[in-house]
Design a protein around this motif. Structure first.
Motif, PDB file in Angstrom:
ATOM      1  N   UNK A 158       0.836  -1.292  -0.081  1.00 13.19           N
ATOM      2  CA  UNK A 158      -0.134   0.090  -0.102  1.00 13.19           C
ATOM      3  C   UNK A 158       0.788   1.243   0.138  1.00 13.19           C
ATOM      4  N   UNK A 159       2.052   1.131  -0.537  1.00  8.46           N
ATOM      5  CA  UNK A 159       2.809   2.245  -0.288  1.00  8.46           C
ATOM      6  C   UNK A 159       2.334   3.504  -1.134  1.00  8.46           C
ATOM      7  N   UNK A 160       2.010   3.244  -2.297  1.00 11.83           N
ATOM      8  CA  UNK A 160       1.640   4.327  -3.406  1.00 11.83           C
ATOM      9  C   UNK A 160       0.163   4.792  -2.858  1.00 11.83           C
ATOM     10  N   UNK A 161      -0.795   3.956  -2.700  1.00 13.72           N
ATOM     11  CA  UNK A 161      -2.161   4.400  -2.062  1.00 13.72           C
ATOM     12  C   UNK A 161      -2.172   5.269  -1.123  1.00 13.72           C
ATOM     13  N   UNK A 162      -1.323   4.796   0.073  1.00 13.13           N
ATOM     14  CA  UNK A 162      -1.085   5.467   1.277  1.00 13.13           C
ATOM     15  C   UNK A 162      -0.300   6.788   1.210  1.00 13.13           C
ATOM     16  N   UNK A 163       0.651   6.594   0.392  1.00 12.46           N
ATOM     17  CA  UNK A 163       1.604   7.694   0.113  1.00 12.46           C
ATOM     18  C   UNK A 163       0.705   8.876  -0.560  1.00 12.46           C
ATOM     19  N   UNK A 164       0.064   8.588  -1.454  1.00 14.33           N
ATOM     20  CA  UNK A 164      -0.821   9.683  -2.235  1.00 14.33           C
ATOM     21  C   UNK A 164      -1.725  10.232  -1.057  1.00 14.33           C
ATOM     22  N   UNK A 165      -2.653   9.605  -0.408  1.00 14.43           N
ATOM     23  CA  UNK A 165      -3.489  10.176   0.529  1.00 14.43           C
ATOM     24  C   UNK A 165      -2.666  11.195   1.625  1.00 14.43           C
ATOM     25  N   UNK A 166      -1.420  10.652   2.293  1.00 11.11           N
ATOM     26  CA  UNK A 166      -1.055  11.476   3.033  1.00 11.11           C
ATOM     27  C   UNK A 166      -0.358  12.478   2.376  1.00 11.11           C
TER      28      UNK A 166
ATOM     29  N   UNK B 268      13.275  18.031  -0.295  1.00  9.66           N
ATOM     30  CA  UNK B 268      12.394  18.258   0.962  1.00  9.66           C
ATOM     31  C   UNK B 268      10.964  18.210   0.816  1.00  9.66           C
ATOM     32  N   UNK B 269      10.207  17.814   1.814  1.00  8.79           N
ATOM     33  CA  UNK B 269       8.624  17.938   1.608  1.00  8.79           C
ATOM     34  C   UNK B 269       8.113  17.102   0.855  1.00  8.79           C
ATOM     35  N   UNK B 270       8.814  15.967   0.407  1.00  6.23           N
ATOM     36  CA  UNK B 270       8.119  14.757  -0.177  1.00  6.23           C
ATOM     37  C   UNK B 270       7.549  13.673   0.394  1.00  6.23           C
ATOM     38  N   UNK B 271       6.753  12.952   0.059  1.00  2.90           N
ATOM     39  CA  UNK B 271       6.027  11.729   0.579  1.00  2.90           C
ATOM     40  C   UNK B 271       6.673  11.018  -0.799  1.00  2.90           C
ATOM     41  N   UNK B 272       7.489   9.875  -0.572  1.00  3.12           N
ATOM     42  CA  UNK B 272       8.048   9.045  -1.326  1.00  3.12           C
ATOM     43  C   UNK B 272       7.435   7.488  -1.370  1.00  3.12           C
TER      44      UNK B 272
ATOM     45  N   UNK C 229      -7.450   4.136   6.116  1.00  4.01           N
ATOM     46  CA  UNK C 229      -7.630   5.389   6.746  1.00  4.01           C
ATOM     47  C   UNK C 229      -6.591   5.171   7.980  1.00  4.01           C
ATOM     48  N   UNK C 230      -6.668   4.021   8.673  1.00  5.23           N
ATOM     49  CA  UNK C 230      -5.953   3.802   9.884  1.00  5.23           C
ATOM     50  C   UNK C 230      -4.134   3.760   9.533  1.00  5.23           C
ATOM     51  N   UNK C 231      -3.910   3.308   8.267  1.00 10.05           N
ATOM     52  CA  UNK C 231      -2.605   3.409   8.074  1.00 10.05           C
ATOM     53  C   UNK C 231      -2.129   4.885   7.716  1.00 10.05           C
ATOM     54  N   UNK C 232      -2.923   5.498   7.152  1.00  3.53           N
ATOM     55  CA  UNK C 232      -2.669   7.000   6.934  1.00  3.53           C
ATOM     56  C   UNK C 232      -2.628   7.735   8.196  1.00  3.53           C
ATOM     57  N   UNK C 233      -3.477   7.504   8.941  1.00  2.00           N
ATOM     58  CA  UNK C 233      -3.353   8.075  10.328  1.00  2.00           C
ATOM     59  C   UNK C 233      -1.993   7.951  11.155  1.00  2.00           C
ATOM     60  N   UNK C 234      -1.649   6.377  11.172  1.00  2.00           N
ATOM     61  CA  UNK C 234      -0.571   6.188  11.593  1.00  2.00           C
ATOM     62  C   UNK C 234       0.806   7.086  11.169  1.00  2.00           C
ATOM     63  N   UNK C 235       0.741   6.931   9.858  1.00  2.00           N
ATOM     64  CA  UNK C 235       1.989   7.505   9.185  1.00  2.00           C
ATOM     65  C   UNK C 235       1.965   9.074   9.560  1.00  2.00           C
ATOM     66  N   UNK C 236       0.920   9.544   9.702  1.00  2.00           N
ATOM     67  CA  UNK C 236       0.848  11.039   9.853  1.00  2.00           C
ATOM     68  C   UNK C 236       1.228  11.291  11.496  1.00  2.00           C
ATOM     69  N   UNK C 237       0.607  10.382  12.304  1.00  2.00           N
ATOM     70  CA  UNK C 237       1.230  10.369  13.895  1.00  2.00           C
ATOM     71  C   UNK C 237       2.444  10.363  13.886  1.00  2.00           C
ATOM     72  N   UNK C 238       3.224   9.475  13.356  1.00  2.00           N
ATOM     73  CA  UNK C 238       4.790   9.307  13.153  1.00  2.00           C
ATOM     74  C   UNK C 238       5.607  10.252  12.665  1.00  2.00           C
ATOM     75  N   UNK C 239       4.922  10.936  11.867  1.00  2.00           N
ATOM     76  CA  UNK C 239       5.524  12.186  11.314  1.00  2.00           C
ATOM     77  C   UNK C 239       5.343  13.573  12.344  1.00  2.00           C
TER      78      UNK C 239
END
Ligand code: S3P
Length: 171
Positions: free
Chosen positions: A13-21, A71-75, A155-165
Motif C-alpha cells: 500500500x505504499x503508493x495508495x497510502x503515500x498519495x493520501x498522506x 524536502x517536503x516529499x512523500x516518497x 485510513x488507519x494506516x494513513x493516520x499512523x503515518x501522520x502520527x509518526x511524522x
C-alpha cells in the motif's frame, strides 16, 4: 521539512497510502517506479526484460540520491530499495522511513490480478512472495518504524503515518 519515505514489500500500500498522506499534509507525492518509467520511456517489466534487474537497481539508486536531496516529499519507494543499504542510509538522512508490511496472503490477494511486477511473474506468485519476503525479512525488519497493515483499514494506516511524522516534527 523532512520527507516521508514509505518502504515495504510489493502490495503493502505504499503508493495508495503515500498519495493520501501527501494530499492531506500538503506535501508532494513521488512514486519512484512511476518516475523511473517516465524517464526510461518504458514500464518496469520492459526495463527488467531489456536491460536486466541490475540496470534497474542502478537507476533506482540514482533516483534515491536525487530524492533524498529534496524536502517536503512523500516518497513511495519500490519494494527493492532495501537491497542496497546506501538507499536506506540516504533516505534516513533527510526523511522519516516507515515500513509497511502485510501477511503473505493479504499481499497475494492484493497483487493476484496484477502483472506489472516482474519479480512476481517468475513462477507461481504465492511461492515467489514467500521466497522474496524470506530473503528480505531482515532488511525490512531493520527499518525503525513499522506498520503491519494486515488487519487495518487504509485510513488507519494513513493516520499512523501522520502520527509518526508529527512526532518527529515536534522533537
Ligand atoms: C520491486 C518492487 C516494485 C518495482 C520492481 C521491483 C521489488 O515496486 O520497483 O518491480 O524488488 O520489490 P512496488 O513495491 O511498488 O511494487
Amino acid at each position: 521539512m523532512k520527507n516521508i519515505v514509505l518502504v515495504g514489500f510489493m502490495g503493502t500500500g505504499k503508493t495508495t497510502v503515500g498519495m493520501i498522506v501527501a494530499e492531506r499534509l500538503g506535501m508532494t507525492f513521488v512514486d519512484m517506479d512511476a518516475v523511473i518509467e517516465q524517464r526510461a520511456g518504458k514500464d518496469i517489466s520492459r526495463i527488467f526484460a531489456d536491460d536486466g534487474e541490475q540496470h534497474f537497481r542502478s537507476i533506482e539508486r540514482e533516483l534515491v540520491k536525487e530524492l533524498s536531496g529534496r524536502q517536503g516529499l512523500v516518497i513511495g519507494t519500490g519494494g527493492g530499495i532495501v537491497l542496497n543499504s546506501d538507499n536506506v542510509h540516504d533516505y534516513g538522512q533527510t526523511g522519516l522511513l516507515v515500513c509497511l508490511s502485510a501477511s503473505p496472503s493479504v499481499i497475494l490477494e492484493r497483487v493476484s490480478t496484477e502483472t506489472h511486477r516482474p519479480l512476481l511473474e517468475d513462477g507461481e506468485k504465492g511461492k515467489r512472495i514467500l521466497e522474496i519476503l524470506a530473503a528480505r525479512k531482515e532488511l525490512y525488519g531493520a527499518i525503525p518504524h513499522q506498520i503491519d497493515t494486515t488487519d487495518m483499514e487504509q485510513s488507519q494506516v494513513v493516520t499512523e503515518v501522520e502520527e509518526l511524522y508529527s512526532a518527529i516534527k515536534s522533537h
